[in-house]
Design an enzyme around this catalytic site. Structure first.
Site, PDB file in Angstrom:
ATOM      1  N   LYS A  45       5.124  13.544  -0.021  1.00  0.00           N
ATOM      2  CA  LYS A  45       4.449  12.582  -1.175  1.00  0.00           C
ATOM      3  C   LYS A  45       4.531  13.414  -2.257  1.00  0.00           C
ATOM      4  CE  LYS A  45       0.607  11.579   2.328  1.00  0.00           C
ATOM      5  NZ  LYS A  45      -0.387  11.657   3.141  1.00  0.00           N
ATOM      6  N   GLN A  56      -4.802  16.300   3.789  1.00  0.00           N
ATOM      7  CA  GLN A  56      -3.916  15.644   4.659  1.00  0.00           C
ATOM      8  C   GLN A  56      -4.544  16.053   5.993  1.00  0.00           C
ATOM      9  OE1 GLN A  56      -1.212  13.878   4.445  1.00  0.00           O
ATOM     10  NE2 GLN A  56      -0.649  13.831   6.745  1.00  0.00           N
ATOM     11  N   ASP A  89      -7.026   8.366  -1.107  1.00  0.00           N
ATOM     12  CA  ASP A  89      -6.978   7.991   0.282  1.00  0.00           C
ATOM     13  C   ASP A  89      -7.687   6.923   0.624  1.00  0.00           C
ATOM     14  OD1 ASP A  89      -4.847   9.356   1.792  1.00  0.00           O
ATOM     15  OD2 ASP A  89      -6.055  11.181   1.924  1.00  0.00           O
TER      16      ASP A  89
HETATM   17  N1  GUN Z   1      -2.791  11.525   8.063  1.00  0.00           N
HETATM   18  C1  GUN Z   1      -2.184  10.397   8.640  1.00  0.00           C
HETATM   19  N2  GUN Z   1      -2.187   9.695   7.686  1.00  0.00           N
HETATM   20  C2  GUN Z   1      -2.935  10.025   6.368  1.00  0.00           C
HETATM   21  C3  GUN Z   1      -3.205   9.468   5.194  1.00  0.00           C
HETATM   22  O1  GUN Z   1      -2.948   8.398   4.895  1.00  0.00           O
HETATM   23  N3  GUN Z   1      -3.804  10.509   4.507  1.00  0.00           N
HETATM   24  C4  GUN Z   1      -4.180  11.817   4.958  1.00  0.00           C
HETATM   25  N4  GUN Z   1      -4.783  12.460   4.084  1.00  0.00           N
HETATM   26  N5  GUN Z   1      -3.701  12.191   5.917  1.00  0.00           N
HETATM   27  C5  GUN Z   1      -3.318  11.635   6.756  1.00  0.00           C
END
Ligand code: GUN
Length: 293
Positions: free
Chosen positions: A52, A96, A119
Site C-alpha cells: 500500500k 491494518q 477503509d
Molecule cells: N486486513 C485485511 N483486509 C484489510 C483491509 O482492507 N484494510 C485493513 N485496514 N486491514 C485489512
C-alpha cells in the site's frame, strides 16, 4: 472464458491517478497523504501494508507508515490515531487488521475520523453505504466494483451469490451489488458457514463472490455454465519451491471452474491488486473533498 485482469485494471487506475496527482502538483495544491498503522509482525499484514505504501509513492501520494509493537497498549494506539485525526495534511488513515488480541478492534475503527476513514469500516461509513449516500467504500468490495465496471460485466437483474459475510468483504459487497446503480441491481443471496444447501444455491448463481477464506472451496460442480466468478481468497500455503516459502491460493478451484465461466478472476492478479487501487481512489477522494471546504 475471459480473465478479469486485476493487475491490468489496477495499473490503469494508478496511471490515471498519477496524472491527476501530477496536475495537482503543478497547480501547487496539497498532495494526497495516506497514513498506515501496522501493529506487530504479522507476515501477511507486513506485505500488504508495504504494498500500500509503495503504491502511494509510485503515484506521487505522500505516505506515512507508523510501525507499532505488538504489545502496545490500546490507549497509546488511540493517541496515535488522534494525532493523525488532527493532522490536516493526513487525508486517509488505515489501521491494518487483524489487531493483537488485547486491542478492541471496534474501539479502534470508531476512533478514526469518518472523513479520513479510507477503509470504510467506521459504522457511520457503513451506514452511509447501506443508505446509498456518498461514503468511502471498503477497498475490496470497491475494487470488485471497479473490475466489473472496467469489463462492462452486466449485473442488472442477475442473481449474485456471496459466500462469506465478513465486515471487510462479504457483507459490504452484498449491499453494493444489491443497490440501484451500476454495478448493482442484483438479487443477492448471502451464504455462510451455516448455509445447508450451499451447492444448490451456487448452482443458481449468475455471479459468485467467493470470500470465505477456504482454499479451493468452490469447485466446478457448484458453478453453472456461463457464470461470473470473483475469487477473493488469499490463503498462504507452504511452498518450498518458492523463495518466499509460500504460494497464494484462492477460494476457487481455478482449473476446474474457469472453463465454465464467462468471466473469472485469477489468484493472484485478480481482486488483490484492485483492493490497493480502491484504497488509492479513496485517499484521492478524501484529499480532493477538502478543496471545496
Ligand atoms: N486486513 C485485511 N483486509 C484489510 C483491509 O482492507 N484494510 C485493513 N485496514 N486491514 C485489512
Amino acid at each position: 472464458m475471459e480473465m478479469l485482469d486485476g493487475k491490468l485494471v489496477s495499473q490503469s487506475v494508478r496511471d490515471d491517478l498519477k496524472k491527476k496527482v501530477e496536475a495537482r502538483r503543478n497547480e501547487g495544491k496539497k498532495l494526497p497523504h495516506l497514513a498506515a498503522i501496522l501493529i506487530g509482525n504479522n507476515g501477511a499484514s507486513e506485505t500488504y501494508v508495504a504494498s500500500k505504501v509503495k503504491s502511494c509513492e509510485e503515484i506521487g501520494f505522500r505516505s506515512t507508515l507508523l510501525r507499532l509493537p505488538a504489545d502496545i497498549p490500546e490507549e497509546t494506539l488511540l493517541e496515535h490515531i488522534d494525532i493523525l485525526n488532527r493532522d490536516s495534511d493526513v487525508d486517509g488513515i488505515l489501521v491494518q487488521l487483524p489487531l493483537p488480541a488485547h486491542i478492541r478492534e471496534q474501539q479502534v475503527i470508531e476512533s478514526i475520523r469518518v472523513d479520513k476513514d479510507v477503509d470504510g469500516f467506521h459504522p457511520e461509513s457503513v451506514g452511509r453505504m447501506v443508505q446509498g449516500l456518498p461514503a468511502f467504500l471498503p477497498a475490496t468490495p470497491y475494487g470488485i466494483l471497479l473490475l466489473l465496471e472496467h469489463y462492462k460485466v452486466e449485473t442488472k437483474g442477475k442473481h449474485a451469490v456471496v459466500i462469506g459475510r465478513s465486515n471487510i468483504v462479504g457483507r459490504p459487497i452484498s449491499i453494493l451489488l444489491n443497490r440501484n446503480d451500476y454495478p448493482g441491481n442484483c438479487t443477492v443471496t448471502v451464504c455462510h458457514s451455516h448455509t445447508p444447501n450451499l451447492k444448490e444455491i451456487c448452482l443458481q448463481a449468475d455471479i459468485i463472490i467467493a470470500a470465505l477464506g477456504r482454499p479451493e472451496f468452490l469447485t466446478a460442480d457448484m458453478v453453472r455454465e456461463g457464470a461470473v466468478v470473483i475469487d477473493v481468497g488469499i490463503t498462504r500455503m507452504p511452498d518450498p519451491s518458492r523463495k518466499s516459502g509460500f504460494s497464494i491460493r484462492g477460494d476457487v478451484h481455478f482449473d476446474s471452474v474457469a472453463p465454465r465461466c464467462t468471466y473469472i478472476t485469477p489468484v493472484p492478479g485478480g481482486v488483490g491488486p484492485m483492493t490497493i487501487a480502491a484504497l488509492l481512489m479513496n485517499t484521492w477522494k478524501a484529499c480532493i473533498a477538502k478543496d471545496t471546504n
